[in-house]
Design an enzyme around this catalytic site. Structure first.
Site, short mmCIF file in Angstrom:
data_model
loop_
_atom_site.label_atom_id
_atom_site.label_comp_id
_atom_site.label_asym_id
_atom_site.label_seq_id
_atom_site.Cartn_x
_atom_site.Cartn_y
_atom_site.Cartn_z
N GLU A 258 0.82 -1.22 0.00
CA GLU A 258 0.00 0.00 0.00
C GLU A 258 0.85 1.26 0.00
O GLU A 258 0.45 2.28 -0.55
CB GLU A 258 -0.94 -0.01 1.21
CG GLU A 258 -2.01 1.05 1.14
CD GLU A 258 -3.20 0.72 2.02
OE1 GLU A 258 -3.71 1.64 2.66
OE2 GLU A 258 -3.63 -0.46 2.06
N ASP B 78 -2.99 -3.31 2.75
CA ASP B 78 -3.59 -3.56 4.06
C ASP B 78 -4.88 -4.36 3.89
O ASP B 78 -5.63 -4.17 2.94
CB ASP B 78 -3.92 -2.24 4.77
CG ASP B 78 -2.66 -1.45 5.11
OD1 ASP B 78 -1.57 -2.05 5.13
OD2 ASP B 78 -2.78 -0.24 5.34
N TYR C 146 -1.72 -3.99 12.99
CA TYR C 146 -2.57 -3.10 12.19
C TYR C 146 -3.51 -2.33 13.11
O TYR C 146 -4.24 -2.93 13.92
CB TYR C 146 -3.36 -3.93 11.19
CG TYR C 146 -4.03 -3.10 10.13
CD1 TYR C 146 -3.30 -2.24 9.32
CD2 TYR C 146 -5.41 -3.15 9.94
CE1 TYR C 146 -3.91 -1.47 8.34
CE2 TYR C 146 -6.04 -2.39 8.96
CZ TYR C 146 -5.27 -1.55 8.17
OH TYR C 146 -5.88 -0.78 7.21
#
Length: 744
Positions: A7, A106, A315
């Site tokens: 990303e 992600d 995350y």
């Protein structure tokens, strides 16, 4: 060639270094850095995107606000345009020769869409490309190795859900913003932003402010006594009547008791209170905890993202509050057997069983936020370290024992009046040893027994008033948004940031401006659908159904357009009333106070040349005025200067910290005073220039530049913000400051 797409650039670089340590070489493709190495399977190339590399928009023909009606945007075509030309070029160049693509963005709705956007660009030049998806929750060697050893399929339903959000937010936001801004006459940079999630959120803030304004304070009195034990220890006891609503009643008690009276211990109860450990961090709880130690929601998430991409935490966008069984919790704690948190990790590892707490929400996409790797304080800046430490301590606390408090409740008789004192002492720190934030303090009272007698050393009555409900802090507001289905874990902090940037709110806790009140009042009266959470939470639920494959994206988009058509029907019925309501409300937001010379309103005004100042509505009979900074939005606060009869103001510039200018008159007088002091220090006997052209170094061309910036007099030049003036005129800031020093 095998192309791996992450990303962001930093994520691509880290993943490459994990999968091929010491073997990668940096290669620039179409101006974009990539990382490649030769494996047994052939060449592998890692590249990072920059989040979304394309955006949705309307065709250029719809951009003219004056010619295209707002409701025409509802059914308008939507096009996709590139926002990162170099990255798109690199994708196409590498995609042409690639035999396989791995999407390593992600793993969430937004990340899936970003990955699919990149994949679609590659498929334009290589239609039959083989592709796969990898999921990971931390950028650590184990997590990345596991992810790439177990690839899965791209989830096009999840990407569609993300795409539907973009379309819906674009159509709702653009059409409603255009309609309301035109009705209010607020165009250009000062347009009035309206949004599907933003407006119901703003409505919550405005409603709370109205509750505060409608609140009528009620006076009450609290009666307390300072008692002294036989051992000489003093402590405070309060009358059993927590609040006296009648002054005569508290006065009557005061006449009965006095210093020197005896306080007999009539009752003593000792008990134990169990303080349970906290649950694991999900995004909302993390933001709330970060907010309590001084971080804004947006800043907390920005830093968390940095910690994640550097491999320090997992995350940070997750709803989960239950650690998955697949996570080796003991191994995760063992990471910290050395370093700054060594003593805490070793203490936990003494446990035979590590049983963490569990929250109410359990999902399967990402685990709760946990520390992913060991870092030193020198690896990051101060703010990053604070949040890294917060995550570590919360993680440790979820495995710790409960804290235990010894509580003591005591009652006393003083001349027939009952007083109480409660004490609490932490006897077993438990989880609070690991997680020390916002910990309650011990409230100690002396050891005593029933029948003991203390002496009264002081009697005190304190007059108080009931207080209105508090404004929402960012952490609290995000929790309410979550409860009401407003936005997602990834977007709520962005919505709050937008409210600040549009000058709808200021301060923290959040306080709405008069502009915000005017917009919400108008929407609630004439188009309540926009300001209520029902519609947006329904669409959020529908987007979840898209992600689950339960409903086609097109059905939800059609439904949202039908909803919006109904909203516009409401607006059109009340068009004139909406215009009148908005303009009347917005006018109030420009009122700074009353003129001391003629009692007319002092307003934020603009000169013919575009300069901004505080002027009197009594002009031309009254020419009172005060300077204002040229740029930034002026926010009138509720703080009032009694001396000058003006409200304090704030200046908000995008991307900068708000400037609390305070009372404009006080600020101006202080500025004049500082200039006079500087002049005295310089021993200045120079004659002050009478006009701009009299200042050394200002010729005709420079004077015109200053005039275009609204600086036409010596006083206006003195009061100007040198940095802002330099930006507008391209005149060096040093030269401007020299002029200001010369004419002061």
């Amino acid at each position: 060639m095998h192309l791996i797409i992450a990303e962001k650039h930093i994520a691509a670089k880290r993943i490459a270094s994990i999968l091929a340590p010491g073997k990668t070489k940096q290669v620039r493709v179409s101006g974009v850095d990539t990382y490649e190495y030769e494996s047994d399977e052939g060449k592998k190339i890692f590249m990072g995107l920059s989040g979304h590399i394309v955006k949705l928009d309307f065709p250029a023909a719809y951009n003219n606000w004056q010619k295209v009606e707002a409701n025409e945007l509802i059914g308008a075509d939507i096009i996709t345009t590139s926002t990162q030309v170099k990255i798109v070029a690199a994708l196409k160049k590498l995609g042409k020769t690639a035999t396989k693509v791995t999407i390593a963005t992600d793993y969430d709705r937004e990340g899936e869409l970003i990955g699919v956007e990149a994949l679609e660009i590659i498929r334009q030049v290589n239609q039959n490309i083989e592709f796969e998806r990898v999921h990971y929750s931390a950028i650590t060697p184990k997590a990345i190795d596991d992810a790439f050893s177990n690839p899965t399929n791209v989830d096009f339903n999840l990407a569609d859900a993300g795409h539907s959000r973009q379309v819906i937010d674009l159509v709702w936001g653009a059409s409603l913003t255009r309609y309301i801004s035109l009705a209010a006459g607020r165009l250009g940079k000062m347009f009035l932003s309206v949004g599907r999630v933003q407006s119901p959120t703003l409505s919550l803030i405005v409603e709370r402010e109205k509750e505060r304004e409608a609140f009528i304070s009620k006076p009450y009195w609290e009666l307390s006594a300072i008692l002294k034990s036989k051992s000489g220890e003093e402590f405070k006891a309060e009358h059993r009547t927590k609040r006296f609503w009648d002054k005569e009643e508290v006065d009557a008690v005061m006449q009965k008791i006095s210093v020197g009276d005896e306080a007999l211990v009539t009752e003593l109860t000792t008990s134990e209170k169990i303080d349970k450990p906290p649950t694991p961090f999900n995004t909302t709880e993390f933001i709330s905890a970060a907010s309590s130690i001084g971080f804004t929601a947006a800043n907390a998430m920005r830093i968390a993202e940095t910690l994640y991409t550097n491999g320090f935490i997992s995350y940070p966008r997750t709803d989960n509050t239950v650690y998955p069984e697949s996570l080796d919790l003991r191994a995760q704690i063992e990471i910290f057997k050395t370093g700054a948190f060594k003593q805490y990790a070793l203490k936990l590892l003494e446990k035979k069983e590590l049983i963490p707490t569990k929250g109410k929400k359990e999902t399967t996409d990402h685990p709760p936020i946990f520390p992913a790797s060991l870092a030193r304080k020198s690896d990051m800046n101060e703010q990053e370290w604070k949040l890294y430490e917060l995550v570590i301590r919360r993680f440790f606390a979820t495995f710790a024992d409960p804290a235990k408090w010894e509580t003591i409740r005591s009652k006393y008789d003083i001349k027939g009046e009952e007083f109480k004192a409660n004490g609490a002492r932490l006897v077993e720190p438990g989880w609070r040893w690991y997680y020390h934030y916002n910990a309650p303090e011990d409230r100690l009272i002396p050891k005593m027994e029933e029948g003991d007698v203390h002496s009264v050393t002081k009697v005190d009555v304190e007059a108080k008033e009931t207080q209105p409900p508090g404004r929402y802090g960012q952490g609290r507001l995000i929790k309410i948004m979550e409860e009401m289905g407003l936005g997602t874990k990834a977007t709520r902090h962005e919505i709050i940031s937008k409210l600040y940037s549009r000058a709808y709110v200021h301060g923290n806790p959040l306080q709405p401006t008069k502009t915000a009140v005017a917009v919400v009042d108008t929407l609630e009266k004439f188009a309540p659908t926009i300001s209520k959470p029902d519609m947006t939470s329904k669409l959020e639920a529908d987007m979840d159904r898209i992600a689950e494959g339960g409903i086609p994206e097109e059905d939800v988009l059609n439904e949202s357009r039908e909803m919006l058509e109904l909203v516009f029907n409401e607006l059109e019925k009340n068009k004139d009333d909406i215009t009148e309501s908005l303009r009347a409300g917005l006018r109030e937001d420009k009122i700074i106070g009353k003129c001391s010379q003629c009692d007319s309103n002092l307003m934020v005004m603009r000169s013919k040349r575009g300069g901004r100042f505080i002027g009197c509505e009594g002009y031309p009979e009254c020419n009172f005025s005060l300077p204002l900074p040229r740029s930034g939005q002026v926010v009138v606060t509720d703080r009032f200067c009694d001396e000058h009869g003006m409200y304090h103001i704030r200046i908000i510039n995008a991307g900068k910290r708000p400037w609390n200018l305070g009372c404009p008159q006080c600020n101006f007088l202080e500025w004049q005073k500082s200039r006079e002091e500087e002049k005295e220090k310089e021993g200045g006997n120079r004659e002050r220039p009478k006009s701009i052209n009299d200042i050394n170094g200002i010729g005709k061309v420079t004077a015109e530049k200053l005039a275009d910036a609204g600086i036409c007099s010596v006083d206006e030049l003195c009061a100007a913000d040198a940095l802002e003036l330099a930006k507008v005129t391209s005149i060096p800031i040093k030269k401007i400051k020299n002029w200001q020093s010369e004419i002061a």
